[in-house]
Design a protein around this motif. Structure first.
Motif, PDB file in Angstrom:
ATOM      1  N   ASN A  58      42.009  50.260  41.419  1.00 58.59           N
ATOM      2  CA  ASN A  58      40.848  49.480  41.378  1.00 58.59           C
ATOM      3  C   ASN A  58      39.387  49.547  42.287  1.00 58.59           C
ATOM      4  O   ASN A  58      40.509  50.304  43.539  1.00 58.59           O
ATOM      5  CB  ASN A  58      41.469  47.990  41.487  1.00 58.59           C
ATOM      6  CG  ASN A  58      40.259  47.148  40.783  1.00 58.59           C
ATOM      7  OD1 ASN A  58      39.182  47.972  40.628  1.00 58.59           O
ATOM      8  ND2 ASN A  58      40.876  46.004  41.067  1.00 58.59           N
ATOM      9  N   GLU A  61      47.006  44.364  35.583  1.00 57.02           N
ATOM     10  CA  GLU A  61      46.738  45.478  35.276  1.00 57.02           C
ATOM     11  C   GLU A  61      45.711  45.817  35.737  1.00 57.02           C
ATOM     12  O   GLU A  61      44.653  46.958  35.211  1.00 57.02           O
ATOM     13  CB  GLU A  61      46.043  45.588  33.883  1.00 57.02           C
ATOM     14  CG  GLU A  61      47.434  45.295  32.283  1.00 57.02           C
ATOM     15  CD  GLU A  61      48.249  46.078  32.406  1.00 57.02           C
ATOM     16  OE1 GLU A  61      48.230  47.151  32.927  1.00 57.02           O
ATOM     17  OE2 GLU A  61      49.466  45.593  32.804  1.00 57.02           O
ATOM     18  N   GLY A  62      45.406  45.075  37.277  1.00 60.35           N
ATOM     19  CA  GLY A  62      43.766  45.678  37.293  1.00 60.35           C
ATOM     20  C   GLY A  62      44.279  47.133  38.889  1.00 60.35           C
ATOM     21  O   GLY A  62      43.156  47.508  38.915  1.00 60.35           O
ATOM     22  N   GLY A  63      45.397  47.400  38.342  1.00 63.50           N
ATOM     23  CA  GLY A  63      45.275  49.008  39.619  1.00 63.50           C
ATOM     24  C   GLY A  63      45.710  48.340  40.754  1.00 63.50           C
ATOM     25  O   GLY A  63      44.674  46.919  41.213  1.00 63.50           O
ATOM     26  N   ASP A 119      35.736  46.963  39.634  1.00 66.77           N
ATOM     27  CA  ASP A 119      35.749  47.919  38.125  1.00 66.77           C
ATOM     28  C   ASP A 119      36.726  47.229  37.493  1.00 66.77           C
ATOM     29  O   ASP A 119      36.714  47.321  36.531  1.00 66.77           O
ATOM     30  CB  ASP A 119      36.421  48.744  39.040  1.00 66.77           C
ATOM     31  CG  ASP A 119      35.059  50.272  39.673  1.00 66.77           C
ATOM     32  OD1 ASP A 119      33.691  49.380  39.344  1.00 66.77           O
ATOM     33  OD2 ASP A 119      35.311  51.613  40.078  1.00 66.77           O
ATOM     34  N   HIS A 120      38.237  46.606  37.768  1.00 68.70           N
ATOM     35  CA  HIS A 120      38.917  46.210  36.815  1.00 68.70           C
ATOM     36  C   HIS A 120      39.719  44.612  37.227  1.00 68.70           C
ATOM     37  O   HIS A 120      39.235  44.095  38.641  1.00 68.70           O
ATOM     38  CB  HIS A 120      40.476  47.139  37.062  1.00 68.70           C
ATOM     39  CG  HIS A 120      40.389  48.374  36.968  1.00 68.70           C
ATOM     40  ND1 HIS A 120      39.329  48.612  35.547  1.00 68.70           N
ATOM     41  CD2 HIS A 120      40.106  49.646  37.396  1.00 68.70           C
ATOM     42  CE1 HIS A 120      38.980  50.121  35.532  1.00 68.70           C
ATOM     43  NE2 HIS A 120      39.799  50.205  36.316  1.00 68.70           N
ATOM     44  N   PRO A 121      40.145  43.879  36.432  1.00 68.44           N
ATOM     45  CA  PRO A 121      40.498  42.180  37.131  1.00 68.44           C
ATOM     46  C   PRO A 121      41.248  42.281  37.987  1.00 68.44           C
ATOM     47  O   PRO A 121      42.270  42.556  38.099  1.00 68.44           O
ATOM     48  CB  PRO A 121      41.019  41.812  35.377  1.00 68.44           C
ATOM     49  CG  PRO A 121      40.693  42.471  34.438  1.00 68.44           C
ATOM     50  CD  PRO A 121      40.625  44.003  34.963  1.00 68.44           C
ATOM     51  N   SER A 142      46.041  44.692  42.861  1.00 68.73           N
ATOM     52  CA  SER A 142      45.268  43.822  42.387  1.00 68.73           C
ATOM     53  C   SER A 142      46.342  42.777  41.180  1.00 68.73           C
ATOM     54  O   SER A 142      45.517  41.090  41.051  1.00 68.73           O
ATOM     55  CB  SER A 142      44.331  44.431  41.143  1.00 68.73           C
ATOM     56  OG  SER A 142      43.581  45.305  41.697  1.00 68.73           O
ATOM     57  N   ARG A 189      32.620  40.833  34.515  1.00 71.99           N
ATOM     58  CA  ARG A 189      33.723  41.625  35.947  1.00 71.99           C
ATOM     59  C   ARG A 189      33.835  40.742  36.946  1.00 71.99           C
ATOM     60  O   ARG A 189      32.992  39.797  36.947  1.00 71.99           O
ATOM     61  CB  ARG A 189      32.753  43.075  36.254  1.00 71.99           C
ATOM     62  CG  ARG A 189      33.270  43.943  35.497  1.00 71.99           C
ATOM     63  CD  ARG A 189      32.905  45.243  36.117  1.00 71.99           C
ATOM     64  NE  ARG A 189      31.231  44.777  36.836  1.00 71.99           N
ATOM     65  CZ  ARG A 189      30.676  46.336  37.328  1.00 71.99           C
ATOM     66  NH1 ARG A 189      31.790  47.293  37.797  1.00 71.99           N
ATOM     67  NH2 ARG A 189      29.701  45.808  37.817  1.00 71.99           N
ATOM     68  N   ASP A 190      35.229  40.518  37.612  1.00 74.44           N
ATOM     69  CA  ASP A 190      35.357  39.970  38.781  1.00 74.44           C
ATOM     70  C   ASP A 190      34.111  40.163  39.774  1.00 74.44           C
ATOM     71  O   ASP A 190      35.044  41.223  40.023  1.00 74.44           O
ATOM     72  CB  ASP A 190      37.234  39.618  38.854  1.00 74.44           C
ATOM     73  CG  ASP A 190      38.206  39.183  37.742  1.00 74.44           C
ATOM     74  OD1 ASP A 190      37.259  38.296  37.385  1.00 74.44           O
ATOM     75  OD2 ASP A 190      38.845  39.646  37.558  1.00 74.44           O
ATOM     76  N   LYS A 194      46.983  53.312  38.549  1.00 73.18           N
ATOM     77  CA  LYS A 194      45.779  52.612  38.028  1.00 73.18           C
ATOM     78  C   LYS A 194      45.088  52.204  39.242  1.00 73.18           C
ATOM     79  O   LYS A 194      45.570  51.569  40.598  1.00 73.18           O
ATOM     80  CB  LYS A 194      45.317  51.775  37.204  1.00 73.18           C
ATOM     81  CG  LYS A 194      44.686  51.508  36.903  1.00 73.18           C
ATOM     82  CD  LYS A 194      44.703  50.188  35.347  1.00 73.18           C
ATOM     83  CE  LYS A 194      43.201  49.705  35.247  1.00 73.18           C
ATOM     84  NZ  LYS A 194      43.050  48.715  33.898  1.00 73.18           N
TER      85      LYS A 194
END
Length: 401
Positions: free
Chosen positions: A141, A229-231, A164-166, A226, A198-199, A139
């Protein structure tokens, strides 16, 4: 988490650099023997004897090593003189040799989906080369960075990154964010929740920027995990901005006036009408920052939770918050300008006055709004609301504080 393979080893021998170059490293858990040329010829130390063998081990091996970890090169005996870790695109990982000369460690982690070549030289002239590759990121980010590259901004503009992701491992990310300024401006990162949910992390100075300051952000995130599950991040980011005129826009909703100050001096004051008191139509107070000059905007009441009260094309629109507060032209409200707050939350002006303010302002100008009946100060993530926090409170939002 996958346990890394036992480090592969490669021999270094003094005087054998040329033949080692021609060897293909075998990435396995067994030691790599020094290569020799011709019919078993060995390097000579001048007394007819080969130098003692020296061996290195590299912390990552194989073709699917786990990314996100620094590369470590260890020497069994002697001292490392130089280590180079180069990727297939020609980029390098910086690093440093330990005081005893036995270990070199990269300052950045290995990036996902990348092939690396490690070249090590010791203090006796030996040389070894070893290769490894990292697994692709499951994944990825990404982030959105503001302001845009080479922007000229007002004295309230922060450097801002929305992910985009946490981001669970905020400290690991923040350590890779480097801000340099032309005049040593004091500032701090602070983690907040963007209005999108979002963060987000912003860097703001202790006080408003000094005009003429040049600030550069380097987000050296390639290879950083990250967390959760942020990648992984798979690239670096950079942006540079220059601080323009020293301008502050003060909006006094009790006096129904907007005043533009430049270098602390009043340039012009115009009549306005703010949000209707006593309910959801009140304006935000505190300090907001001019996010963008959007020109003519179709404003619809349902987008801000006010039903079907209005649907207008609005000129000279200057966005102050993500939740929909603007300063703009409001000719339909002419009877209330300078007299009564009677808008749906925005700061309205005549078309002529709004066009003048629009022309004079710049992205990043602070709008300082006061009045007895506002909704209070917007949250830090609702636009650039961090100026409503004290410097001490802002510093506590750093993951490294």
């Amino acid at each position: 988490m996958t346990t890394p393979a036992r480090p592969a080893r490669s021999s270094l021998s003094r005087g054998a650099a040329a033949v080692v170059l021609g060897c293909t490293a075998v990435l396995a858990t067994s030691a790599l023997s020094a290569c020799s040329g011709g019919s078993g010829a060995r390097a000579d130390d001048g007394r007819g004897e080969a130098p003692p063998a020296a061996r290195i081990s590299v912390s990552l091996s194989g073709t699917r090593a786990q990314a996100g970890r620094p590369v470590t090169v260890e020497l069994a005996e002697g001292a490392l003189k130089r280590v180079t870790v180069r990727d297939s695109e020609g980029g390098t990982l910086d690093g440093a040799v330990s005081p005893d000369g036995r270990t070199w460690t990269s300052t950045r982690p290995a990036a996902p989906g990348t092939s690396y070549t490690v070249e090590a030289r010791d203090d006796r002239g030996g040389r070894a080369e070893q290769r490894f590759g990292t697994a692709e990121a499951e994944k990825v980010n990404k982030l959105t960075l503001a302001p845009g590259k080479n922007a000229t901004v007002g004295i309230g503009q922060p450097l801002s990154l929305v992910f985009d992701h946490p981001v669970k491992d905020k400290a690991a990310v923040e350590r890779r964010l480097k801000v340099t300024t032309s005049n040593g401006t004091t500032g701090s990162w602070g983690w907040i929740t963007d209005y999108s949910g979002r963060d987000r992390v912003d860097w703001r100075p202790k006080t408003y920027w000094k005009p003429g300051t040049r600030a550069t952000l380097k987000a050296e995130l390639n290879g950083v995990d990250s967390g959760g599950e942020g990648g992984f991040f798979v690239r670096d980011y950079t942006t540079t901005m220059t601080v323009g005129r020293n301008q502050v826009v003060r909006v006094d909703l009790d006096a129904h006036r907007l005043t533009l100050l430049r270098d602390g001096e009043e340039v012009r004051s115009v009549p306005v009408s703010g949000g209707t008191p006593g309910g959801d139509k009140r304006s935000w107070g505190g300090t907001s920052v001019l996010m963008a000059k959007e020109g003519t905007v179709n404003m619809r009441s349902e987008t801000v939770g006010l039903g079907d009260a209005y649907d207008k094309m609005v000129d000279s629109s200057m966005r102050l918050t993500w939740s929909g507060m603007y300063a703009h032209a409001a000719p339909w409200n002419a009877a209330f300008l300078g007299r009564v707050n009677h808008s749906s939350g925005c700061v309205g002006m005549s078309s002529e006055d709004a066009a003048w303010v629009y022309a004079q302002t710049q992205q990043g100008d602070p709008f300082e709004v006061s009045g007895a009946d506002t909704k209070g100060a917007p949250e830090a993530g609702n636009g650039y609301g961090e100026w409503n926090l004290s410097w001490a409170d802002w510093q506590t939002r750093s993951a490294l504080s």
